[in-house]
Design a protein around this motif. Structure first.
Motif, PDB file in Angstrom:
ATOM      1  N   UNK A 143     -19.561 -44.659 -18.970  1.00  0.00           N
ATOM      2  CA  UNK A 143     -19.584 -46.058 -20.208  1.00  0.00           C
ATOM      3  C   UNK A 143     -18.532 -46.680 -19.894  1.00  0.00           C
ATOM      4  N   UNK A 144     -18.527 -48.048 -19.380  1.00  0.00           N
ATOM      5  CA  UNK A 144     -17.265 -49.007 -19.107  1.00  0.00           C
ATOM      6  C   UNK A 144     -17.525 -50.172 -19.929  1.00  0.00           C
ATOM      7  N   UNK A 145     -16.454 -50.393 -20.842  1.00  0.00           N
ATOM      8  CA  UNK A 145     -16.503 -51.618 -21.806  1.00  0.00           C
ATOM      9  C   UNK A 145     -16.312 -52.818 -20.775  1.00  0.00           C
ATOM     10  N   UNK A 146     -17.324 -53.963 -21.360  1.00  0.00           N
ATOM     11  CA  UNK A 146     -16.714 -55.173 -20.454  1.00  0.00           C
ATOM     12  C   UNK A 146     -16.119 -56.089 -21.466  1.00  0.00           C
ATOM     13  N   UNK A 147     -15.087 -56.555 -20.927  1.00  0.00           N
ATOM     14  CA  UNK A 147     -14.205 -57.592 -21.571  1.00  0.00           C
ATOM     15  C   UNK A 147     -14.846 -59.110 -21.221  1.00  0.00           C
ATOM     16  N   UNK A 148     -14.821 -59.828 -22.255  1.00  0.00           N
ATOM     17  CA  UNK A 148     -15.419 -61.330 -21.945  1.00  0.00           C
ATOM     18  C   UNK A 148     -14.532 -62.207 -22.827  1.00  0.00           C
ATOM     19  N   UNK A 182     -16.831 -53.917 -11.321  1.00  0.00           N
ATOM     20  CA  UNK A 182     -18.039 -54.658 -11.843  1.00  0.00           C
ATOM     21  C   UNK A 182     -18.029 -55.151 -13.217  1.00  0.00           C
ATOM     22  N   UNK A 183     -17.240 -54.568 -14.099  1.00  0.00           N
ATOM     23  CA  UNK A 183     -17.098 -54.974 -15.518  1.00  0.00           C
ATOM     24  C   UNK A 183     -16.458 -56.199 -15.377  1.00  0.00           C
ATOM     25  N   UNK A 184     -15.331 -56.243 -14.555  1.00  0.00           N
ATOM     26  CA  UNK A 184     -14.284 -57.091 -14.691  1.00  0.00           C
ATOM     27  C   UNK A 184     -15.061 -58.634 -14.099  1.00  0.00           C
ATOM     28  N   UNK A 185     -16.055 -58.482 -13.051  1.00  0.00           N
ATOM     29  CA  UNK A 185     -16.757 -59.431 -12.383  1.00  0.00           C
ATOM     30  C   UNK A 185     -18.007 -59.877 -13.189  1.00  0.00           C
ATOM     31  N   UNK A 186     -18.538 -59.139 -13.935  1.00  0.00           N
ATOM     32  CA  UNK A 186     -19.759 -59.473 -14.566  1.00  0.00           C
ATOM     33  C   UNK A 186     -19.898 -61.007 -15.333  1.00  0.00           C
TER      34      UNK A 186
END
Length: 134
Positions: free
Chosen positions: A94-99, A128-132
């Motif tokens: 589970x990888x948290x996404x910073x926005x 992927x989380x950084x580019x999402x």
């Protein structure tokens, strides 16, 4: 910059990937899913993994120690980067996404333990989380 569908398709290219999803950890809502689901239901999996993500994100013991810039961190940003759950046959990452906005989104990758590479999966999921784009 990939959107949710493109992000999930890229996640499924990882060796051993069984399924992947994007969910909101405050509501448990699945924002997208692909492949298999551990329980056979993507919505239920999103709700269950959101419980784990929420527990980790809100647990004071996982906070950043004082004097490390934690005081400048936005309240909505969880101090945890990712969670790894290991079962006898699989890994769940589970990888948290910073926005830029008040986000509570995470990526969930279900990875076959024999075919997958946990280190590679963790690095690629972070990318992927950084580019999402949400």
């Amino acid at each position: 910059m990939p959107g949710i569908d493109e992000c999930l398709l890229e996640a499924m290219l990882l060796p051993g990937a069984l399924g992947a999803g994007v969910a909101d950890w405050t509501s448990g809502l699945a924002l997208g899913a692909i492949g298999q689901s551990p329980g056979g239901d993507h919505e239920a999996t999103a709700a269950e993994t959101a419980e784990l993500a929420r527990t980790a994100a809100e647990h004071p013991g996982f906070g950043v120690p004082a004097g490390t810039g934690a005081e400048d961190r936005p309240v909505a940003e969880p101090p945890v980067e990712d969670l790894i759950i290991t079962t006898r046959t699989a890994y769940h990452v589970l990888c948290f996404v910073d926005t830029a906005f008040d986000s509570s989104v995470f990526l969930h990758l279900w990875l076959d333990r024999e075919e997958g590479n946990l280190a590679l999966a963790r690095l690629r999921l972070r990318d992927l989380a950084e580019r999402l784009v949400l």
